[in-house]
Enzyme design. Structure first.
Site, mmCIF file in Angstrom:
data_model
loop_
_atom_site.group_PDB
_atom_site.id
_atom_site.type_symbol
_atom_site.label_atom_id
_atom_site.label_comp_id
_atom_site.label_asym_id
_atom_site.label_seq_id
_atom_site.Cartn_x
_atom_site.Cartn_y
_atom_site.Cartn_z
ATOM 1 N N THR A 1 0.920 -1.077 0.052
ATOM 2 C CA THR A 1 0.105 -0.182 -0.051
ATOM 3 C C THR A 1 1.001 1.213 -0.076
ATOM 4 O O THR A 1 2.041 1.187 0.533
ATOM 5 C CB THR A 1 -0.816 0.051 1.271
ATOM 6 N N ARG B 1 -14.937 -6.746 -0.162
ATOM 7 C CA ARG B 1 -14.193 -6.109 0.773
ATOM 8 C C ARG B 1 -13.626 -4.865 0.662
ATOM 9 O O ARG B 1 -12.771 -4.484 -0.233
ATOM 10 C CB ARG B 1 -13.089 -7.204 1.286
ATOM 11 N N VAL B 2 -13.689 -4.173 1.775
ATOM 12 C CA VAL B 2 -13.113 -2.648 1.727
ATOM 13 C C VAL B 2 -12.058 -2.477 2.833
ATOM 14 O O VAL B 2 -12.738 -2.939 4.207
ATOM 15 C CB VAL B 2 -14.339 -1.656 1.954
ATOM 16 N N GLY B 3 -11.140 -2.019 2.916
ATOM 17 C CA GLY B 3 -10.047 -2.055 3.834
ATOM 18 C C GLY B 3 -10.206 -0.768 4.733
ATOM 19 O O GLY B 3 -10.918 0.094 4.473
ATOM 20 N N ASP B 4 -9.153 -0.435 5.435
ATOM 21 C CA ASP B 4 -9.011 0.820 6.354
ATOM 22 C C ASP B 4 -8.657 2.079 5.259
ATOM 23 O O ASP B 4 -9.095 3.182 5.758
ATOM 24 C CB ASP B 4 -7.760 0.632 7.193
ATOM 25 N N THR C 1 -0.663 1.735 6.845
ATOM 26 C CA THR C 1 -0.619 0.532 6.153
ATOM 27 C C THR C 1 -0.470 -0.693 6.698
ATOM 28 O O THR C 1 0.079 -0.569 7.939
ATOM 29 C CB THR C 1 0.827 0.517 4.985
ATOM 30 N N GLY C 2 -1.029 -1.914 6.651
ATOM 31 C CA GLY C 2 -1.248 -3.101 7.401
ATOM 32 C C GLY C 2 -2.263 -3.776 7.282
ATOM 33 O O GLY C 2 -3.267 -3.504 6.223
ATOM 34 N N GLY D 1 -6.031 -4.169 7.383
ATOM 35 C CA GLY D 1 -6.875 -3.035 7.445
ATOM 36 C C GLY D 1 -7.918 -3.269 8.479
ATOM 37 O O GLY D 1 -8.409 -2.568 9.142
HETATM 38 N N1 ASP Z 1 -4.379 -1.574 4.705
HETATM 39 C C1 ASP Z 1 -4.630 -2.366 3.493
HETATM 40 C C2 ASP Z 1 -5.834 -2.845 3.457
HETATM 41 O O1 ASP Z 1 -6.000 -3.591 4.479
HETATM 42 C C3 ASP Z 1 -3.564 -3.023 3.094
HETATM 43 C C4 ASP Z 1 -1.969 -2.857 3.228
HETATM 44 O O2 ASP Z 1 -1.754 -1.700 3.661
HETATM 45 O O3 ASP Z 1 -1.162 -3.433 2.693
HETATM 46 O O4 ASP Z 1 -6.578 -2.885 2.644
#
Ligand code: ASP
Length: 335
Positions: A198, A226-229, A249-250, A252
């Site tokens: 990300t 799916r929707v992330g953070d 990032t991580g 989500g």
């Molecule tokens: N945070 C992002 C998500 O969960 C993925 C990522 O940062 O690698 O969509």
């Protein structure tokens, strides 16, 4: 008798003094940009020299583009959008070209941008054909009455706004396709691939305005829809001139549950934490305790930065006024 020249002179002297003060203040206003290209299991032993150089070069290119805008008196919004676009266009990161794939083998992109000056924000989710999702997020903020738009509706709005469209295949690199194939075959591999890439940026401009932007393909093998953070304001992206600008990032789901980016800002706002204390409290302590992995990059109104993460690496960098661009990848480099 009234001395006319004195009356005339005083306002002029006052104006000159005011101008000198303003010039002095703006000359002192610090500015800078901090970026990330994803956190995850990034180990030196798994990296070739060429690949490491490619990441550092691309991070530097994004930093320099953002910094030049700030140096020339441009806005933090322009700086973060530009930096993120450069990383979206690079196949190295999990955003735009090179995004990870859903369980159905397509790229579905999320992005968000926020202006700390007025708390305006724009976000998009589930995008399949817009080349630069971050710019569509900005258009949602500036040209629509909404904060978040998804899927087909967001793309229809993109068409009205005349953004550049591409086939979904454009986003899918050979490397991502191969890891998708492996992910289908092996659950273990699938877990390994749920990782980094990300991209995000946070900046402070010469007018003291903060902005944040984040763009992603999400998590490898995520469920369709799916929707992330990232596009959730306050989870993966947040900016407020009173406190800081944050891009995360991580994993989500954890960032959404904790409201990571907004929590960092709130600790500064209501508990007088410094940026570094707030970012560590949320990422190292709270996120860790919940079992979430990842990190953030952040910059505050005084140009302090913090980039904590709890994974083995996070592609990251910063470029602050009167400094040089600095890029880092692994955990052991000073954060
Ligand atoms: N945070 C992002 C998500 O969960 C993925 C990522 O940062 O690698 O969509």
């Amino acid at each position: 008798m009234i001395n006319e020249s004195k009356i005339l002179k005083r306002p002029i002297l006052f104006l000159i003094l005011l101008l000198l003060i303003i010039t002095e203040i703006s000359a002192q206003q610090k500015y800078g940009i901090v970026i990330h290209g994803g956190a995850g299991t990034i180990l030196k032993k798994n990296m070739t020299e060429e690949r490491e150089a490619a990441y550092n070069d691309k991070l530097k290119e994004a930093l320099e583009a953002g910094y030049n805008i700030l140096e020339n008196g441009g806005t933090s919004l322009d700086a973060v959008e530009t930096a993120v676009r450069i990383m979206e266009d690079s196949p190295l990161f999990n955003a735009g070209k090179g995004a990870v794939l859903t369980e159905k083998g397509v790229a579905e992109l999320d992005a968000a941008i926020m202006d700390g000056k007025n708390l305006m924000a724009g976000a998009i989710a589930g995008i399949r054909h817009v080349k630069n999702p971050i710019s569509l997020a900005r258009l949602v903020m500036e040209k629509s009455p909404h904060v978040m738009m998804i899927g087909e509706g967001a793309e229809e709005f993109g068409k009205e706004m005349k953004v550049e469209f591409v086939e979904n295949e454009y986003f899918i690199t050979k490397e991502r396709w191969e890891s998708y194939q492996r992910a289908i075959q092996r659950e273990e591999e699938r877990k390994k691939q749920e990782k980094s890439g990300t991209v995000g940026a946070a900046a402070l401009d010469k007018n003291g305005n903060l902005a944040a932007a984040t763009s992603t393909g999400g998590m490898m093998m995520k469920k369709f829809g799916r929707v992330g953070d990232v596009p959730i304001i306050g989870a993966g992206t947040y900016a407020n001139n009173k406190t800081c600008a944050v891009s995360a990032t991580g994993h989500g789901e954890y960032f959404i549950r904790l409201g990571v980016a907004r929590d960092i800002s709130d600790l500064m706002m209501y508990k007088n934490y410094s940026l570094s204390e707030a970012a560590k409290e949320v990422v190292i302590k709270k996120l860790g305790e919940l079992g979430g992995t990842g990190g953030v990059i952040s910059i505050d109104k005084d140009c302090n930065i913090a980039m904590p993460f709890n994974t083995s690496g996070m592609y990251r960098g910063y470029y602050l006024s009167d400094g040089k661009p600095v890029t880092k990848i692994y955990e052991d480099e000073s954060k």
